[in-house]
Design a protein around this motif. Sequence first.
Motif, PDB file in Angstrom:
ATOM      1  N   PRO A 113       7.836  34.325  27.337  1.00  0.00           N
ATOM      2  CA  PRO A 113       6.908  35.426  27.645  1.00  0.00           C
ATOM      3  C   PRO A 113       5.725  35.067  28.532  1.00  0.00           C
ATOM      4  O   PRO A 113       5.393  35.826  29.456  1.00  0.00           O
ATOM      5  N   ASN A 114       5.054  33.944  28.285  1.00  0.00           N
ATOM      6  CA  ASN A 114       3.909  33.605  29.120  1.00  0.00           C
ATOM      7  C   ASN A 114       4.336  33.270  30.545  1.00  0.00           C
ATOM      8  O   ASN A 114       3.679  33.641  31.519  1.00  0.00           O
ATOM      9  N   THR A 115       5.452  32.586  30.663  1.00  0.00           N
ATOM     10  CA  THR A 115       5.976  32.275  31.990  1.00  0.00           C
ATOM     11  C   THR A 115       6.443  33.544  32.684  1.00  0.00           C
ATOM     12  O   THR A 115       6.241  33.729  33.895  1.00  0.00           O
ATOM     13  N   LEU A 116       7.044  34.457  31.921  1.00  0.00           N
ATOM     14  CA  LEU A 116       7.518  35.711  32.496  1.00  0.00           C
ATOM     15  C   LEU A 116       6.355  36.550  33.034  1.00  0.00           C
ATOM     16  O   LEU A 116       6.508  37.294  34.000  1.00  0.00           O
ATOM     17  N   PHE A 117       5.179  36.422  32.406  1.00  0.00           N
ATOM     18  CA  PHE A 117       3.987  37.094  32.941  1.00  0.00           C
ATOM     19  C   PHE A 117       3.729  36.656  34.375  1.00  0.00           C
ATOM     20  O   PHE A 117       3.542  37.486  35.278  1.00  0.00           O
ATOM     21  N   TRP A 118       3.714  35.352  34.607  1.00  0.00           N
ATOM     22  CA  TRP A 118       3.455  34.843  35.962  1.00  0.00           C
ATOM     23  C   TRP A 118       4.581  35.216  36.914  1.00  0.00           C
ATOM     24  O   TRP A 118       4.335  35.561  38.081  1.00  0.00           O
ATOM     25  N   ALA A 119       5.817  35.161  36.422  1.00  0.00           N
ATOM     26  CA  ALA A 119       6.959  35.506  37.273  1.00  0.00           C
ATOM     27  C   ALA A 119       6.926  36.964  37.698  1.00  0.00           C
ATOM     28  O   ALA A 119       7.300  37.320  38.811  1.00  0.00           O
ATOM     29  N   THR A 120       6.468  37.829  36.801  1.00  0.00           N
ATOM     30  CA  THR A 120       6.386  39.258  37.109  1.00  0.00           C
ATOM     31  C   THR A 120       5.188  39.561  37.995  1.00  0.00           C
ATOM     32  O   THR A 120       5.237  40.463  38.841  1.00  0.00           O
ATOM     33  N   ALA A 121       4.113  38.780  37.828  1.00  0.00           N
ATOM     34  CA  ALA A 121       2.926  38.943  38.674  1.00  0.00           C
ATOM     35  C   ALA A 121       3.143  38.356  40.065  1.00  0.00           C
ATOM     36  O   ALA A 121       2.315  38.548  40.962  1.00  0.00           O
ATOM     37  N   ASN A 122       4.253  37.657  40.246  1.00  0.00           N
ATOM     38  CA  ASN A 122       4.585  37.011  41.524  1.00  0.00           C
ATOM     39  C   ASN A 122       3.507  35.999  41.922  1.00  0.00           C
ATOM     40  O   ASN A 122       3.100  35.911  43.080  1.00  0.00           O
TER      41      ASN A 122
END
Length: 250
Positions: A113-122
Motif C-alpha cells: 500500500p505505501n509503495t502503491l501510493f507513490w506508484a499512483t502519484a507517479n
Amino acid sequence: MYTSEGKMLFQTEREEMSKLVRIITERGLTNAAGGNFSFLTEDEEGKRYIIMTPSLMSESFLGALPAAQILVVDFDSQTIVDGVGTLTREINMHQAIYHANPAVKAVLHSHAPNTLFWATANLPIPNLTEGTQKVKAIPILDFAPATSVELAETARKHIEQNQALPQLFMLNSHGLLIAQTGVSGLHAIHSALAILETNEMNAEIAYKQTVLQGLGVMDGYYSKGEKIATLEELKNGTAIYNHSQIIGGD
C-alpha cells in the motif's frame, strides 16, 4: 505429480512459496488483487522450472495456498507441469525479466500500500533508510495495463538497461516489482521478501518526510544524518537516494 519417494514435485520449494504468500498477505504487503511471485529451480538433469503463484491467489484464495496450489511451470514452454490452479497472465512479465538478465532468479510483484501510493502519484520514492540503500534509486516506469504485453516489454527494457541486482522499481498505478539473484531461486525469493518489507517501511517514512517538508517542519529529505535532497527535487522527478558508500552490514 509425485516423485519416486512419494513427495510432490519440488515439494520443499512449493512449501516455502506457500509460506511466503501467507507472510506477505498477513503483513499487509499486498492487496486483494494479489500480485504474483516466482523463482527459478531445476531438476537433477538441469532442466529449468518456474515455481509460481497461481492466478487469483489473494482474490479467491485469500493468500491461504497449500503447497499443492503453487505451480511448477516449464521455463521454456510456460506450461504447467504440476499444481492446482491457473497460470497468471503476468507470467509474460516474469519470463521477460528472466530473459532480460539471466542472473535473475526470483521476481516478486506486489501491491504494497505505501509503495502503491507513490506508484499512483507517479513519483519516485525517496530512498532514505539504511535498510534499502542497496537498491539505490527507486524509479517508476511508464504506465502500461496489467497483464499486457506492453507491461512485460516495459519491465524487460528496464532490466536490460539496469543489469545490477537487486532491482526494485514501481509500475505506475499498479505496484512494485523486485528482481533478485542469489545462490538459488529459493534464496533469491527470500531476499526479495526482505527488500519488499524494508522498502514498504521506507515508502512510509518518505511520505512522512514529504508531509513534514510541506508543513515547514523539515527543510529537506534526510538519510543517515545528512540532508540529501529537497521537495523541489522530488517535484522534478529526481531519483533521491543516499550516495554515500555502504561501509558495513549486508
